[in-house]
Design an enzyme around this catalytic site. Structure first.
Site, short mmCIF file in Angstrom:
data_model
loop_
_atom_site.label_atom_id
_atom_site.label_comp_id
_atom_site.label_asym_id
_atom_site.label_seq_id
_atom_site.Cartn_x
_atom_site.Cartn_y
_atom_site.Cartn_z
N LYS A 40 0.81 -1.20 0.00
CA LYS A 40 0.00 0.00 0.00
C LYS A 40 0.86 1.26 0.00
O LYS A 40 0.40 2.34 -0.34
CB LYS A 40 -0.88 0.03 1.27
CG LYS A 40 -1.75 -1.16 1.46
CD LYS A 40 -2.65 -0.95 2.71
CE LYS A 40 -3.61 -2.10 2.88
NZ LYS A 40 -2.93 -3.36 3.31
N GLU A 95 7.63 2.47 -6.17
CA GLU A 95 7.76 1.95 -4.81
C GLU A 95 7.95 3.12 -3.84
O GLU A 95 8.44 4.18 -4.22
CB GLU A 95 8.97 0.99 -4.79
CG GLU A 95 9.35 0.40 -3.46
CD GLU A 95 8.29 -0.46 -2.80
OE1 GLU A 95 7.16 0.03 -2.64
OE2 GLU A 95 8.61 -1.59 -2.40
N ASP A 99 14.55 -0.88 1.02
CA ASP A 99 15.35 -1.14 2.21
C ASP A 99 16.33 -2.26 1.87
O ASP A 99 17.42 -2.01 1.37
CB ASP A 99 14.40 -1.49 3.37
CG ASP A 99 15.13 -1.72 4.68
OD1 ASP A 99 16.36 -1.63 4.70
OD2 ASP A 99 14.46 -2.00 5.70
N LYS A 127 17.21 3.58 1.07
CA LYS A 127 18.08 3.62 2.24
C LYS A 127 19.52 3.39 1.79
O LYS A 127 19.80 2.46 1.03
CB LYS A 127 17.66 2.56 3.26
CG LYS A 127 16.37 2.92 3.96
CD LYS A 127 16.05 2.01 5.12
CE LYS A 127 14.65 2.32 5.64
NZ LYS A 127 14.18 1.34 6.64
N PHE A 148 14.02 3.82 10.33
CA PHE A 148 12.66 3.46 9.98
C PHE A 148 11.85 4.75 9.88
O PHE A 148 11.81 5.54 10.81
CB PHE A 148 12.04 2.53 11.03
CG PHE A 148 10.77 1.90 10.53
CD1 PHE A 148 10.81 0.77 9.72
CD2 PHE A 148 9.54 2.47 10.83
CE1 PHE A 148 9.65 0.21 9.22
CE2 PHE A 148 8.37 1.92 10.33
CZ PHE A 148 8.43 0.78 9.52
N VAL A 149 11.22 4.97 8.72
CA VAL A 149 10.50 6.22 8.49
C VAL A 149 9.01 5.95 8.24
O VAL A 149 8.63 4.85 7.84
CB VAL A 149 11.08 7.01 7.29
CG1 VAL A 149 12.51 7.45 7.58
CG2 VAL A 149 11.02 6.19 6.01
N ARG A 161 0.29 6.85 7.49
CA ARG A 161 0.38 6.97 6.03
C ARG A 161 -0.08 8.33 5.54
O ARG A 161 0.32 8.79 4.48
CB ARG A 161 -0.49 5.89 5.35
CG ARG A 161 -0.01 4.46 5.57
CD ARG A 161 -0.75 3.55 4.61
NE ARG A 161 -0.68 2.15 5.00
CZ ARG A 161 0.32 1.33 4.71
NH1 ARG A 161 1.36 1.78 4.03
NH2 ARG A 161 0.29 0.07 5.08
P1 IMP Z 1 12.65 -4.27 1.41
O1 IMP Z 1 11.98 -5.48 0.86
O2 IMP Z 1 13.49 -4.56 2.61
O3 IMP Z 1 13.39 -3.45 0.38
O4 IMP Z 1 11.51 -3.35 2.00
C1 IMP Z 1 10.64 -2.70 1.18
C2 IMP Z 1 9.26 -2.53 1.76
O5 IMP Z 1 9.25 -2.52 3.19
C3 IMP Z 1 8.74 -1.19 1.33
O6 IMP Z 1 7.87 -1.40 0.26
C4 IMP Z 1 8.03 -0.65 2.53
O7 IMP Z 1 6.67 -0.94 2.42
C5 IMP Z 1 8.60 -1.39 3.70
N1 IMP Z 1 9.59 -0.56 4.39
C6 IMP Z 1 10.94 -0.66 4.33
N2 IMP Z 1 11.53 0.26 5.09
C7 IMP Z 1 10.53 0.98 5.63
C8 IMP Z 1 10.51 2.13 6.51
O8 IMP Z 1 11.54 2.69 6.95
N3 IMP Z 1 9.28 2.59 6.83
C9 IMP Z 1 8.13 2.03 6.38
N4 IMP Z 1 8.11 1.00 5.56
C10 IMP Z 1 9.30 0.47 5.19
MG MG Z 2 5.90 -1.17 0.26
#
Ligand code: IMP
Ligand code: MG
Length: 169
Positions: A40, A95, A99, A127, A148-149, A161
């Protein structure tokens, strides 16, 4: 939970999005790209981005299972698939934040299997840490430290959100 200071202001977000929109408009003239929002978290970014893109486009959404808490489990499932066929189309995946890169890697694999003509990635935030994304990040808004944001579409346990800026929790 207390909201801390603003990390990226509403004005900074909006002016950066305008820049991205102009770049995409230029590069996708006459291509009718499909912008795929990852639910979302990307819904607000996508909504603002498409309104500053001047070339005709199509919007669709995909949803993958998300974080339970503050970190990635690495185990990702598709909860909502696309409605439209992307074969031979020019796709831009939108996106909120990259992260570890796990979520996008999984989604990109699924999308590439459907043979789009091209696939690019546009993420509002990245990040600055070692992510394992197997694809270049073609467009991005801001690089941030490994915090974490929340806000501007991003949540902690479903909350925050609706903030029009990005902040830390
Ligand atoms: P990844 O799979 O670790 O790259 O994380 C990506 C997904 O995790 C993003 O689509 C976000 O929905 C969520 N996410 C990652 N870091 C954060 C954050 O700092 N705040 C909120 N959601 C995050
Ligand atoms: Mg996401």
């Amino acid at each position: 939970m207390k909201i801390q200071k603003v990390l990226i202001s509403k004005d900074d977000i909006q002016s950066r999005i305008k820049f991205l929109g102009q770049q995409i408009s230029k590069e996708y003239t006459d291509k009718n790209p499909i912008l795929i929002g990852i639910l979302k978290g990307s819904f607000i970014f996508l909504a603002d981005l498409v309104r500053v893109i001047s070339t005709p486009l199509v919007i669709d959404f995909i949803e993958a299972s998300s974080y339970e808490e503050k970190e990635s489990s690495g185990n990702i499932r598709i909860l909502k698939d696309l409605d439209i066929n992307i074969e031979n189309r020019d796709v831009i995946v939108v996106e909120d934040i990259i992260d570890t890169g796990n979520t996008l890697n999984h989604i990109i694999d699924i999308l590439l299997y459907r043979q789009p003509n091209s696939l690019k990635i546009c993420s509002l935030l990245v990040k600055i840490k070692k992510h394992t994304l197997n694809h270049p990040i073609d467009y991005f808004g801001f690089e941030i430290e490994d915090h974490f944001v929340v806000g501007y579409g991003m949540d902690y346990k479903g909350m925050y959100r609706n903030l029009d800026y990005v902040t830390l929790v």
